[in-house]
Design an enzyme around this catalytic site. Structure first.
Site: not given
Ligand SMILES: NC(=O)c1ccc[n+]([C@@H]2O[C@H](COP(=O)([O-])OP(=O)(O)OC[C@H]3O[C@@H](n4cnc5c(N)ncnc54)[C@H](OP(=O)(O)O)[C@@H]3O)[C@@H](O)[C@H]2O)c1
Length: 253
Positions: A154, A141
């Site tokens: 995250y 990501s």
């Protein structure tokens, strides 16, 4: 459907293929001729994707497993059997501020996003290495390299798995197993809609974080994964391929 069959004869395990990016990846790899083992937790959604792939002439089966559980993750590896392509896609992103992220939420991100890929690679890469070929692609990501006022847990879990990717490329590259990551910015999926809402303008703030001026589509990420899975990327190993439209600013908090 594409007529390319450059993955024919190979078997691919795609985690988190009941939704979003994983479903698009499973469909794309099946189009290219791979037999696909689809994974997720939701049996009904998994079987619907299996049927859709079969309807388009591809081959797929579904295995359910909860990747927050280490034993269940290893059972998935064993039920998948011999695979030539592993796509570590399943992921959670709760995108909370740190003060609203408790230990359980932090652990959930690490377990699903970082530990599960680690266990699957440990279970499946040695057999790929013995056969002398394999491709492992992990979905990272842009959160791993950018910053935002939300989602620190995250981001840490994705930074971890992108670092693991570079280590695995070194560990297994000499045996013919290539290990790479695709690192997307915001992509239009069920998961992102659960965070930002699914109204017509819900994702508009995310359109502005990259130079293309729009969020990505799951199929655009699937194309990059298919490239990294296939023979066109034979000399690519240890790459973190940014598929983010050219990110220029942070996520809104
Ligand atoms: N969408 C984005 O903007 C974006 C951006 C950058 C990176 N990514 C990454 O891309 C990947 C896919 O994202 P997405 O947006 O397509 O997600 P999504 O629509 O929320 O789908 C997530 C998938 O992961 C599976 N999953 C979640 N928790 C699981 C668990 N504990 N055990 C097993 N499977 C689990 C879900 O399966 P079930 O629902 O069947 O349980 C589902 O198939 C993730 O790794 C995410 O971090 C997404």
């Amino acid at each position: 459907m594409s007529t390319s069959t450059d993955l024919s004869g190979s078997t691919a395990l795609v985690t988190g293929a009941t939704s979003g990016i994983g479903r698009a990846v499973a469909q794309r790899l099946a189009e290219r001729g791979a037999r696909v083992v689809l994974h997720g937790r939701d049996e009904a959604r998994g079987e619907a994707v299996v049927k859709e792939i079969a309807r388009q002439g591809g081959a797929a089966r579904f295995v359910a497993a909860d990747l927050s559980d280490a034993e269940d993750t290893l059972r998935l590896a064993s039920e998948a059997g011999a695979v030539d392509i592993l796509v570590n896609n399943a992921g959670v992103y709760e995108l909370m501020p740190t003060v609203r992220t408790d230990a359980a939420a932090f652990d959930r991100h690490i377990a699903v996003n970082t530990r599960a890929p680690f266990l699957l690679v440990g279970a499946l890469a040695p057999a790929m290495a013995r056969r002398g070929h394999g491709a492992i692609i992990t979905i990272g990501s842009s959160a791993a390299r950018n910053t935002a006022p939300i989602g620190a847990a995250y981001a840490a879990s994705k930074a971890g798995v992108e670092t693991l990717t570079r280590y695995w490329a070194t560990e297994f590259g000499g045996s013919g197993v290539r290990v790479n990551a695709v690192s997307p910015g915001p992509v239009r999926t069920e998961g992102i809609s659960a965070v930002f809402g699914d109204g017509p303008d819900a994702l508009a703030p995310l359109d502005r974080v990259n130079a293309r001026g729009r969020v990505g589509e799951p199929e655009e990420i699937a194309d990059v994964v298919a490239f990294l899975a296939g023979p066109e990327s034979a000399y690519v190993n240890g790459a973190i391929l940014y598929a983010d439209g050219g990110e220029v600013s942070t996520l809104p908090g």
